[in-house]
Design a protein around this motif. Sequence first.
Motif, short mmCIF file in Angstrom:
data_model
loop_
_atom_site.label_atom_id
_atom_site.label_comp_id
_atom_site.label_asym_id
_atom_site.label_seq_id
_atom_site.Cartn_x
_atom_site.Cartn_y
_atom_site.Cartn_z
N TRP A 66 24.70 2.46 1.69
CA TRP A 66 26.15 2.41 1.59
C TRP A 66 26.93 1.21 1.32
CZ3 TRP A 66 29.73 5.33 3.05
CH2 TRP A 66 31.41 4.78 3.57
N ASP A 67 25.77 0.62 0.59
CA ASP A 67 27.02 -1.12 0.00
C ASP A 67 26.60 -0.41 -1.71
OD1 ASP A 67 27.86 -2.49 2.27
OD2 ASP A 67 26.05 -3.39 1.14
N ALA A 68 25.94 0.74 -2.30
CA ALA A 68 25.74 1.04 -2.90
C ALA A 68 26.92 2.19 -4.10
CB ALA A 68 24.67 1.15 -4.01
N PHE A 69 26.95 2.73 -2.92
CA PHE A 69 28.00 3.98 -2.48
C PHE A 69 29.45 3.51 -2.61
CE2 PHE A 69 30.65 6.62 -0.04
CZ PHE A 69 30.90 8.15 -1.02
N ALA A 70 29.97 2.43 -1.72
CA ALA A 70 30.85 1.88 -2.29
C ALA A 70 30.87 1.24 -3.02
CB ALA A 70 31.10 0.86 -0.74
N ALA A 71 30.75 1.24 -3.53
CA ALA A 71 30.68 0.16 -5.29
C ALA A 71 30.88 0.86 -6.29
CB ALA A 71 29.60 -0.83 -5.07
N ALA A 72 30.08 2.08 -5.90
CA ALA A 72 30.73 2.95 -6.58
C ALA A 72 32.38 3.90 -7.14
CB ALA A 72 29.73 3.99 -6.41
N LEU A 73 32.55 3.75 -5.76
CA LEU A 73 33.58 4.58 -5.71
C LEU A 73 34.40 3.43 -6.33
CD1 LEU A 73 33.16 5.92 -1.83
CD2 LEU A 73 33.75 7.03 -3.80
N ASP A 74 34.91 2.24 -5.79
CA ASP A 74 35.68 0.87 -6.13
C ASP A 74 35.39 0.80 -7.34
OD1 ASP A 74 36.10 0.79 -2.89
OD2 ASP A 74 34.37 -0.87 -2.93
#
Length: 96
Positions: free
Chosen positions: A63-71
């Motif tokens: 989730w952290d990696a996914f959120a970082a990619a979106l941001d």
Amino acid sequence: MTTRTTRTEKLDLRLTPEAKRTLAAAANAERRSLSDFVLDSALGRAEEALADRRVFQLSPEQWDAFAAALDAPVRNMPRMRKLLNEPGIFSGSEPA
């Protein structure tokens, strides 16, 4: 897949005689009624079709990696920009 609750809704279905024979043979092979076989088969396929639209499971790290990619800021990708600006093969336009 079906539960033993009271069924109150009806679904009519038109099909070819061959399709009905095939479904009836499959239901018979599983020693089930045609209605139960068709309903369970259709519900199973519906669950498969909807599964990736309903549940999105990630570990906390994912989730952290996914959120970082979106941001993350948008990357400049000139070759991708060029590709997306070219006419498609079905657009009826010749490349410039």
